[in-house]
Design a protein around this motif. Structure first.
Motif, short mmCIF file in Angstrom:
data_model
loop_
_atom_site.label_atom_id
_atom_site.label_comp_id
_atom_site.label_asym_id
_atom_site.label_seq_id
_atom_site.Cartn_x
_atom_site.Cartn_y
_atom_site.Cartn_z
N PRO A 266 -4.69 2.69 -12.28
CA PRO A 266 -5.64 3.67 -11.72
C PRO A 266 -7.07 3.12 -11.82
O PRO A 266 -7.42 2.45 -12.79
N ILE A 267 -7.89 3.40 -10.81
CA ILE A 267 -9.29 3.00 -10.82
C ILE A 267 -10.13 4.16 -10.29
O ILE A 267 -9.60 5.12 -9.72
N GLY B 112 -5.86 1.03 -3.12
CA GLY B 112 -6.66 -0.11 -2.68
C GLY B 112 -5.99 -1.41 -3.06
O GLY B 112 -5.31 -1.49 -4.09
N GLY B 113 -6.16 -2.44 -2.26
CA GLY B 113 -5.53 -3.73 -2.52
C GLY B 113 -6.50 -4.78 -2.99
O GLY B 113 -7.69 -4.53 -3.18
N ARG B 114 -5.97 -5.98 -3.19
CA ARG B 114 -6.77 -7.12 -3.64
C ARG B 114 -7.31 -7.86 -2.42
O ARG B 114 -6.58 -8.14 -1.46
N LEU C 205 0.83 -1.20 0.00
CA LEU C 205 0.00 0.00 0.00
C LEU C 205 0.87 1.25 0.00
O LEU C 205 0.64 2.19 -0.78
N GLU C 206 1.87 1.28 0.87
CA GLU C 206 2.72 2.47 0.99
C GLU C 206 3.49 2.74 -0.31
O GLU C 206 3.66 3.89 -0.70
N GLU C 207 3.93 1.68 -0.97
CA GLU C 207 4.68 1.87 -2.21
C GLU C 207 3.82 2.49 -3.30
O GLU C 207 4.33 3.21 -4.17
N GLY C 208 2.52 2.26 -3.24
CA GLY C 208 1.63 2.86 -4.23
C GLY C 208 1.63 4.36 -4.18
O GLY C 208 1.41 5.03 -5.21
N PHE C 209 1.89 4.93 -3.01
CA PHE C 209 1.87 6.39 -2.86
C PHE C 209 3.13 7.05 -3.43
O PHE C 209 3.21 8.28 -3.45
N SER D 164 -6.22 13.99 -8.87
CA SER D 164 -6.00 12.96 -7.86
C SER D 164 -6.14 11.57 -8.48
O SER D 164 -6.99 11.35 -9.35
N VAL D 165 -5.32 10.64 -8.03
CA VAL D 165 -5.32 9.29 -8.57
C VAL D 165 -5.65 8.28 -7.48
O VAL D 165 -5.07 8.31 -6.39
N MET D 166 -6.62 7.39 -7.78
CA MET D 166 -6.88 6.21 -6.96
C MET D 166 -6.20 5.04 -7.65
O MET D 166 -6.39 4.82 -8.85
N LEU D 167 -5.42 4.29 -6.90
CA LEU D 167 -4.60 3.24 -7.49
C LEU D 167 -4.99 1.87 -6.94
O LEU D 167 -5.16 1.71 -5.73
N PHE D 168 -5.13 0.90 -7.83
CA PHE D 168 -5.34 -0.48 -7.41
C PHE D 168 -3.99 -1.18 -7.41
O PHE D 168 -3.29 -1.20 -8.42
#
Length: 313
Positions: A150-151, A113-115, A100-104, A206-210
């Motif tokens: 991105p989602i 968000g994760g799986r 999660l932290e690496e996504g930022f 802003s980006v939401m990332l899966f």
């Protein structure tokens, strides 16, 4: 960056689930800055958790009863730059927080968000249950990206946000999900959907990332393995989506749903029929469930929209 992990809890009936969730956070390869347990208007559970977990920050929900209020309390309590949420009946993989932290690290990312994989109470997936509808049990579903991408919105039980970004847009809104109807009535949802869309609208770019490497297992009770719950959850999702579109508009509020309904679900139904013809009779059940799930979700949206129109008139 450091991360505060928030677990919202509400009943002692999930004591063993809570214990496993807490243990999974404490066993992360990258330790959390702090663990916050937010208790939803249950003084006895609050005292019991304070005694059991002195290493955690245990607080009572100071906002409206329900998940949105609990999350807002967690954000207000958190000291970390990132606030991560884990369901109280979920177990995080040891590398969950690190992923999660690496996504930022990617530009513009405000939420990751994760799986989420189902842990079935019966020990195996019901043969009739379509992968395209795993969202009905709070899990990642067929149609979501297979790789980091991105989602529009993340799923609330396995997600992290920049703390300041949450505060800037007013946090999570009560009035959409289970907080409205009570825990034991209709299984509404979509608090995180409305929040993510509102955040993107108010903070352009802003980006939401899966991030599929941020993996958790989510327990699915025996009740939620039943077709009656599946149908009820689909109808409730339609009702919730009507509330979401009232807040954020139909274009953003239904963009992902249109793509899912027009492409993923027809392909899923055809896949199920094909599997039935090849000898897997469960494929016929999955195809039928996709048709019923789509119909009941659509009907819920129609009913919810009509109710809102009457209420405004």
């Amino acid at each position: 960056m450091n991360t505060s992990v928030v677990i919202c809890v509400y009943t002692e009936e999930r004591w063993e689930d809570i214990r496993q969730a807490v243990e999974s956070v404490e066993n992360q390869t990258r330790p959390a800055h702090e663990l916050i347990l937010v208790v939803d208007h249950n003084p006895e559970l609050h005292l019991k958790l304070k005694r059991e977990y002195p290493q955690a920050v245990v607080v009572e929900n100071t906002h409206d009863k329900g998940l949105s209020g609990g999350k807002n309390t967690g954000v207000a309590t958190a000291a970390g730059e990132i606030v991560a949420f884990l369901d109280d009946d979920a177990v995080a993989d040891p590398g969950w927080l690190e992923a999660l932290e690496e996504g930022f690290q990617e530009p513009g990312v405000v939420g990751v968000g994760g799986r989420t994989e189902p842990i079935w109470a019966s020990g195996r997936r019901p043969g009739w249950f379509p992968y395209e509808f795993d969202w009905t049990v709070g899990c990642s579903y067929r149609g979501m990206p297979a790789v980091r991408a991105p989602i529009r919105n993340v799923m609330g039980g396995n997600a992290a946000f920049l703390r300041d970004a949450v505060s800037e847009v007013g946090g999570f809104h009560s009035g959409i999900g289970r907080s409205v109807q009570g825990r034991k009535s209709r299984p509404l949802g979509c608090e995180e959907t409305e929040f993510c869309i509102r955040l993107s609208q108010r903070k352009p770019g802003s980006v939401m990332l899966f991030e599929p490497r941020a993996l958790i297992g989510h327990k699915v009770s025996a009740q939620r393995e039943r077709f009656a719950y599946f149908r009820s959850r689909c109808y409730a999702e339609g009702l919730s989506k009507a509330l979401v579109t009232q807040e954020v508009g139909t274009q953003d509020g239904l963009s992902s749903e249109r793509a899912h309904a027009m492409k993923t679900l027809p392909l899923g139904a055809l896949r199920g029929l094909g599997e039935a013809l090849r000898g897997d009779l469960g494929g016929l059940g999955r195809a039928f469930a996709i048709v019923i799930g789509l119909a009941w979700t659509t009907w819920g949206y129609v009913v919810g929209s009509a109710r809102l129109k009457v209420a405004r008139s």
